[in-house]
Scaffold this active site. Structure first.
Site, PDB file in Angstrom:
ATOM      1  N   THR A  19       0.816  -1.226   0.000  1.00 59.84           N
ATOM      2  CA  THR A  19       0.000   0.000   0.000  1.00 59.84           C
ATOM      3  C   THR A  19       0.845   1.270   0.000  1.00 59.84           C
ATOM      4  O   THR A  19       0.382   2.308  -0.461  1.00 59.84           O
ATOM      5  CB  THR A  19      -0.971   0.027   1.200  1.00 59.84           C
ATOM      6  OG1 THR A  19      -0.236   0.057   2.426  1.00 59.84           O
ATOM      7  CG2 THR A  19      -1.903  -1.176   1.187  1.00 59.84           C
ATOM      8  N   MET A  56      -2.686   5.750   0.136  1.00 56.63           N
ATOM      9  CA  MET A  56      -4.047   5.264  -0.121  1.00 56.63           C
ATOM     10  C   MET A  56      -4.085   3.764   0.158  1.00 56.63           C
ATOM     11  O   MET A  56      -4.288   2.946  -0.742  1.00 56.63           O
ATOM     12  CB  MET A  56      -4.425   5.559  -1.578  1.00 56.63           C
ATOM     13  CG  MET A  56      -4.586   7.030  -1.900  1.00 56.63           C
ATOM     14  SD  MET A  56      -6.164   7.699  -1.311  1.00 56.63           S
ATOM     15  CE  MET A  56      -5.778   8.175   0.322  1.00 56.63           C
ATOM     16  N   HIS A  57      -3.877   3.430   1.465  1.00 60.44           N
ATOM     17  CA  HIS A  57      -3.836   2.013   1.841  1.00 60.44           C
ATOM     18  C   HIS A  57      -5.144   1.303   1.454  1.00 60.44           C
ATOM     19  O   HIS A  57      -5.157   0.332   0.700  1.00 60.44           O
ATOM     20  CB  HIS A  57      -3.663   1.866   3.366  1.00 60.44           C
ATOM     21  CG  HIS A  57      -2.505   2.599   3.932  1.00 60.44           C
ATOM     22  ND1 HIS A  57      -1.212   2.179   3.787  1.00 60.44           N
ATOM     23  CD2 HIS A  57      -2.440   3.737   4.696  1.00 60.44           C
ATOM     24  CE1 HIS A  57      -0.396   3.004   4.427  1.00 60.44           C
ATOM     25  NE2 HIS A  57      -1.119   3.961   4.989  1.00 60.44           N
ATOM     26  N   ASP A  58      -6.243   1.768   2.049  1.00 56.70           N
ATOM     27  CA  ASP A  58      -7.499   1.026   1.945  1.00 56.70           C
ATOM     28  C   ASP A  58      -8.106   1.009   0.532  1.00 56.70           C
ATOM     29  O   ASP A  58      -8.712  -0.012   0.143  1.00 56.70           O
ATOM     30  CB  ASP A  58      -8.514   1.571   2.957  1.00 56.70           C
ATOM     31  CG  ASP A  58      -8.064   1.354   4.394  1.00 56.70           C
ATOM     32  OD1 ASP A  58      -7.231   0.459   4.623  1.00 56.70           O
ATOM     33  OD2 ASP A  58      -8.544   2.082   5.290  1.00 56.70           O
ATOM     34  N   CYS A 113      -6.694   0.398  -2.071  1.00 54.13           N
ATOM     35  CA  CYS A 113      -6.094  -0.736  -2.814  1.00 54.13           C
ATOM     36  C   CYS A 113      -7.000  -1.963  -2.769  1.00 54.13           C
ATOM     37  O   CYS A 113      -7.026  -2.763  -3.725  1.00 54.13           O
ATOM     38  CB  CYS A 113      -4.742  -1.113  -2.205  1.00 54.13           C
ATOM     39  SG  CYS A 113      -3.432   0.051  -2.575  1.00 54.13           S
TER      40      CYS A 113
END
Ligand code: BDR
Ligand code: CA
Length: 309
Positions: free
Chosen positions: A194, A237-239, A241
């Site tokens: 991420t 923008m971890h989530d 992904c």
């Protein structure tokens, strides 16, 4: 065929963008419900935030169920220092118009899985894994109905909340251990993946210039003041992904690995050990994503956000 999904979340700015991407992708995804959990902020606030984001997207047909208010064993630790006091600092959104749907998130996950279509339900946890672990322990009969779990959590390298651990697996390590041990297919997005998906300042400016209220809110969230050392290149923008993987799996590559979660109280709490080279000779329990085609991901994300109000 639409993939039936449940998003379990603790919004959080990056959770909010993930939700918006899912709302913008209902031509492909059958979003059955959003379930909330304590994580970035306490659960009353993550629930309010999920409702605020739902309002922003005019997606009020999607139920939001409030979930666990604390991890299974350890005390809750939150991340207002990153997300701001209400968890969605910078969004400029009003209080929610509606309320959470009746029924606890865990009950909702169980009911949705039991009523799942033939190809099952994909669970998309974007926060601590408390609700999923409770559902699996309370109703193990749902496990065969879980098509796959696409999870944001863990790290192959350094952590972010501690040197060893990523935030979601750190906050509820016992729940993470239950989920990684559940026996269903898992696609894992740890920080190694991420942190390749950092929205640049130029990409964030393009989102702000879309001309819709969604673009304005996302721009505000991603340009809010953040504490030093969290990355000046842009906003991770971890989530998002997780949702992007459901939509565009060709943008990601990984490897099947055996993964365990450290549940001890020491410095390794929440650490994920990923046997990338198969040294332990254990059966893989997760497909660990290692590379992300970030420029293409952001092109497609921006296109989708442009379709929202
Ligand atoms: C994860 O922690 C949260 O703060 C983010 O929303 C993301 O789910 C990244 O470590
Ligand atoms: Ca999150």
């Amino acid at each position: 065929m639409h993939e039936a999904i449940v998003i379990d979340t603790d919004p959080g700015q990056d959770d909010a963008v993930a939700l918006l991407l899912a709302f913008a992708s209902r031509d492909v995804l059958d979003l059955k419900a959003i379930t909330t959990v304590a994580g970035n902020v306490p659960v009353a606030q993550t629930t309010a935030n999920a409702l605020r984001i739902r309002d922003l997207a005019h997606a009020d047909s999607i139920p939001v169920h409030r979930g666990a208010d604390a991890p299974l064993v350890v005390a809750l630790e939150t991340a207002e220092f990153v997300c701001g006091p209400d968890g969605l600092d910078g969004a400029g959104l009003p209080a929610p118009a509606g309320e959470a749907a009746p029924g606890h998130a865990v009950e909702a996950i169980i009911a949705i899985c039991r009523a799942a279509p033939d190809d099952g339900i994909t669970l998309c946890p974007l926060g601590p894994l408390t609700n999923l672990a409770l559902a699996f322990r309370l109703a193990p009969d749902i496990l065969p109905k879980v098509r796959r779990i696409v999870v944001m959590g863990g790290a192959i390298g350094l952590g972010n909340i501690t040197p060893a651990a990523e935030f979601n697996t750190y906050v509820d390590p016992h729940a993470a251990a239950v989920v990684f041990g559940c026996g269903r297919p898992i696609v894992m997005f740890g920080l190694g993946a991420t942190l390749q998906a950092i929205a640049s300042h130029a990409q964030i400016a393009r989102i702000g210039a879309l001309g819709n209220v969604t673009g304005k809110a996302v721009h505000g969230m991603l340009t809010r003041p953040r504490p030093g050392g969290l990355g000046s290149d842009g906003h991770p923008m971890h989530d998002p992904c997780i949702i992007a993987f459901l939509l565009w799996p060709e943008l990601f590559e990984g490897r099947d690995c055996f993964v365990t979660v450290e549940t001890g109280e020491g410095l390794l709490r929440g650490r994920t050990t990923i046997d990338w080279n198969g040294r332990l000779k254990r059966e893989p329990n997760a497909h660990v994503i290692a590379s992300v085609k970030a420029p293409e991901l952001f092109e497609r994300l921006i296109e989708r956000l442009a379709t929202l109000p």
